[in-house]
Design a protein around this motif. Structure first.
Motif, short mmCIF file in Angstrom:
data_model
loop_
_atom_site.label_atom_id
_atom_site.label_comp_id
_atom_site.label_asym_id
_atom_site.label_seq_id
_atom_site.Cartn_x
_atom_site.Cartn_y
_atom_site.Cartn_z
N ILE A 153 8.95 5.92 -14.23
CA ILE A 153 7.65 5.99 -13.56
C ILE A 153 7.74 5.19 -12.26
O ILE A 153 8.31 4.09 -12.23
N ILE A 154 7.17 5.74 -11.19
CA ILE A 154 7.14 5.06 -9.90
C ILE A 154 5.86 4.23 -9.82
O ILE A 154 4.75 4.75 -10.05
N ALA A 155 5.99 2.93 -9.50
CA ALA A 155 4.84 2.04 -9.36
C ALA A 155 4.75 1.60 -7.91
O ALA A 155 5.65 0.91 -7.41
N THR A 156 3.68 1.99 -7.23
CA THR A 156 3.51 1.68 -5.81
C THR A 156 2.30 0.78 -5.62
O THR A 156 1.20 1.08 -6.11
N ALA A 157 2.48 -0.33 -4.92
CA ALA A 157 1.37 -1.26 -4.68
C ALA A 157 0.30 -0.58 -3.83
O ALA A 157 0.61 0.08 -2.83
N LYS A 158 -0.95 -0.76 -4.22
CA LYS A 158 -2.04 -0.23 -3.42
C LYS A 158 -2.27 -1.10 -2.18
O LYS A 158 -1.72 -2.20 -2.07
N ASN A 159 -3.06 -0.59 -1.24
CA ASN A 159 -3.31 -1.31 0.01
C ASN A 159 -3.80 -2.73 -0.27
O ASN A 159 -4.68 -2.95 -1.10
N GLY A 160 -3.21 -3.69 0.46
CA GLY A 160 -3.63 -5.07 0.32
C GLY A 160 -2.93 -5.83 -0.78
O GLY A 160 -3.22 -7.02 -0.99
N VAL A 161 -2.01 -5.17 -1.49
CA VAL A 161 -1.30 -5.81 -2.59
C VAL A 161 0.18 -5.97 -2.22
O VAL A 161 0.79 -5.03 -1.69
N ASN A 162 0.74 -7.13 -2.47
CA ASN A 162 2.14 -7.39 -2.15
C ASN A 162 3.04 -6.59 -3.10
O ASN A 162 2.98 -6.78 -4.31
N PRO A 163 3.89 -5.69 -2.60
CA PRO A 163 4.71 -4.85 -3.49
C PRO A 163 5.74 -5.64 -4.30
O PRO A 163 6.05 -5.28 -5.43
N ARG A 164 6.26 -6.73 -3.72
CA ARG A 164 7.23 -7.53 -4.48
C ARG A 164 6.52 -8.26 -5.62
O ARG A 164 7.08 -8.46 -6.70
N THR A 174 -7.40 -4.39 -14.00
CA THR A 174 -6.45 -3.50 -14.67
C THR A 174 -5.31 -3.20 -13.70
O THR A 174 -5.49 -3.26 -12.48
N LEU A 175 -4.18 -2.87 -14.25
CA LEU A 175 -3.06 -2.49 -13.39
C LEU A 175 -3.42 -1.31 -12.50
O LEU A 175 -3.00 -1.22 -11.35
N GLY A 176 -4.20 -0.39 -13.04
CA GLY A 176 -4.58 0.79 -12.28
C GLY A 176 -5.37 0.46 -11.03
O GLY A 176 -5.44 1.28 -10.10
N GLU A 177 -6.02 -0.71 -10.98
CA GLU A 177 -6.78 -1.10 -9.80
C GLU A 177 -5.87 -1.53 -8.65
O GLU A 177 -6.27 -1.47 -7.48
N ILE A 178 -4.66 -1.99 -8.96
CA ILE A 178 -3.81 -2.54 -7.91
C ILE A 178 -2.48 -1.78 -7.75
O ILE A 178 -1.75 -2.01 -6.79
N VAL A 179 -2.21 -0.85 -8.68
CA VAL A 179 -0.95 -0.11 -8.64
C VAL A 179 -1.24 1.38 -8.79
O VAL A 179 -2.04 1.78 -9.62
N ALA A 180 -0.55 2.19 -7.99
CA ALA A 180 -0.60 3.65 -8.15
C ALA A 180 0.66 4.08 -8.89
O ALA A 180 1.77 3.75 -8.48
N PHE A 181 0.48 4.81 -10.00
CA PHE A 181 1.61 5.25 -10.82
C PHE A 181 1.83 6.75 -10.66
O PHE A 181 0.88 7.53 -10.53
#
Length: 352
Positions: free
Chosen positions: A76-87, A7-14
Motif C-alpha cells: 500500500i502506498i502511504a502519501t502525506a497529506k498537505n501540511g504533514v511531514n512525509p518523513r 485518524t490516520l486517514g485524516e493525515i495520510v492518503a492511502f
C-alpha cells in the motif's frame, strides 16, 4: 475521538500498488511487501512516499522512498497529506507496529480501510519536523554506511574478476580454506551469543552485517569465528555468502569455511562469493525443491589462481575494506538501537 487525536486517514492518503509496471527500463525502484525487489521504467508513487506491506508474512512492514518508485499490489502506498511531514508519516507508521492490525490467518492482510481508521496522537507541524529530523539523521547515517558496504563489495568483485582474468593457474577451494565440521549442542550455546541464520544473510553481498542473539536456539549449530566465510548451502542459488565480522553460531544450513592461511582470506571470500562458484553449487546441489550444496563439491572446485604476490595484494585490499565495513556495521547497530529507543519518546501514540 478525543481531543489531541486524529485518524490516520485524516493525515495520510492511502492507495494500493499495482501488479505490473509495463514497459522496460530501470529508472525507478520497485517495492514489494518488504522493500526493493527490482526496478521499473515507470512509477506509481511520488517521492517521499511510505510503502506498507499489504499481504503475506511481511504484512505491515514499512519502507520509505526518497525518489518516485513503483509499488506492486503486495503493498500500500502511504502519501502525506498537505501540511504533514512525509518523513514523520514513515516513522509514525513504524511506531504503530502495523502487523498487529492484520486480518486473516492463512494469508495475513492489511487494507486501506484498516489503516485509515487507526487512531494516532495529533502533532503540530513543528513537532513533526523536530521528531523526523532527529530520527532521519540516524537513518541517513545508517544508509551512508550501507552504501559504503555496497561499494566495497563492488570493488572487491571487480578486482577479483580483473585478477582472475589474467591468472595462468588454478587452485582447488580446499587449498584456500577448510570446512569447520564440529557442531555445538544447543545446551552449550549462550543466550547472548551471536546467531546467524540464512535470513540474516543478504543476497549477493559479501559482508555479514546482520545477526541476532541465540536466545531462541533449540538445536545444534555450527560455531564460527571472526574472519570465517559463511556459505548458504540450502538453495545456494540465493547467493548467500559473506565474511563474518563477529564470532558466534550459525544454522547448519550454512557452511563455515575457515581460511587455511591468513593471506588466503580475501581470495577465498571473493571466490566463494563469485557467480561461478555459486552457479556450480546450485548445479550440483542435492534435492529438487530444497537443494543443498555439499562441501566435497565446493572443495574440489577449481578457481583462478593469479599467484602468491597478487593474492597477497588482493588480501591487503580486502582486509582494509573489511575493517571499514566491519566498523560501519557495529556503528549501524548502535545507531539503530538509539533510533528505536528514541522513536516512542519522539512519536507518542494514544493511551487507552
Amino acid at each position: 475521538m478525543r481531543d489531541g487525536q486524529a485518524t490516520l486517514g485524516e493525515i495520510v492518503a492511502f492507495s494500493n500498488g499495482k501488479s505490473h509496471a509495463g514497459g522496460n527500463g530501470t529508472a525507478y525502484r520497485t517495492y514489494g511487501a518488504n522493500g526493493v525487489i527490482g526496478a521499473s521504467g515507470h512509477f506509481n508513487a511520488q517521492a517521499h512516499a511510505s510503502i506498507v506491506g499489504r499481504v503475506g508474512s511481511y504484512c505491515g512492514a514499512v519502507h520509505y522512498s526518497r525518489e518516485p518508485c513503483w509499488v506492486t499490489d503486495n503493498a500500500i502506498i502511504a502519501t502525506a497529506k498537505n501540511g504533514v511531514n512525509p518523513r514523520y508519516i514513515y516513522y509514525l507508521l513504524k511506531r504503530l507496529d502495523l502487523n498487529r492490525f492484520r486480518i486473516g490467518s492463512g494469508q495475513p492482510l492489511l487494507t486501506q480501510a484498516i489503516l485509515s481508521r487507526l487512531t494516532v496522537t495529533r502533532m503540530t507541524r513543528a513537532e513533526q519536523d523536530s521528531a523526523a529530523a532527529v530520527l532521519a539523521a540516524l537513518d541517513d547515517k545508517i544508509a551512508t554506511n550501507e552504501r559504503i558496504a555496497g561499494l566495497a563489495d563492488e570493488l572487491v568483485r571487480a578486482r577479483y574478476e580483473e585478477f582472475a582474468a589474467t591468472a595462468t593457474a588454478s587452485a582447488r577451494i580446499d587449498r584456500l580454506g577448510s570446512l569447520v565440521r564440529s557442531n555445538t549442542p544447543a545446551g552449550r550455546i549462550g543466550r547472548d551469543e551471536h546467531y546467524v541464520a540464512l535470513e540474516h544473510m543478504p543476497k549477493r553481498h559479501m559482508w555479514l552485517t546482520s545477526w541476532t542473539d541465540s536466545s531462541n536456539v533449540i538445536s545444534a549449530k555450527r560455531r564460527f569465528d571472526p574472519g570465517d566465510v559463511l556459505f548458504g548451502r540450502l538453495r545456494p542459488h540465493f547467493h548467500k555468502v559473506g565474511l563474518a565480522f563477529v564470532g558466534g553460531v550459525a544454522s547448519t544450513d550454512i557452511l563455515v569455511v575457515r581460511p587455511n592461511q591468513r593471506i588466503h582470506r580475501g581470495w577465498l571470500l571473493a571466490a566463494l562469493s563469485s557467480d561461478e562458484v555459486v552457479a556450480h553449487a546450485s548445479a550440483v546441489g542435492d534435492g529438487t525443491r530444497m537443494p543443498r550444496a555439499g562441501w566435497p563439491d565446493l572443495a574440489a572446485y577449481e578457481v583462478p589462481w593469479p599467484g602468491d604476490d597478487r593474492v597477497r595484494a588482493f588480501n591487503q585490499l580486502t582486509t582494509s575494506l573489511a575493517q571499514r565495513v566491519g566498523a560501519a556495521t557495529i556503528e549501524n547497530r548502535t545507531l539503530a538501537a538509539l533510533r528505536d529507543t528514541l522513536l516512542p519518546a519522539l512519536i507518542p501514540t494514544p493511551t487507552a
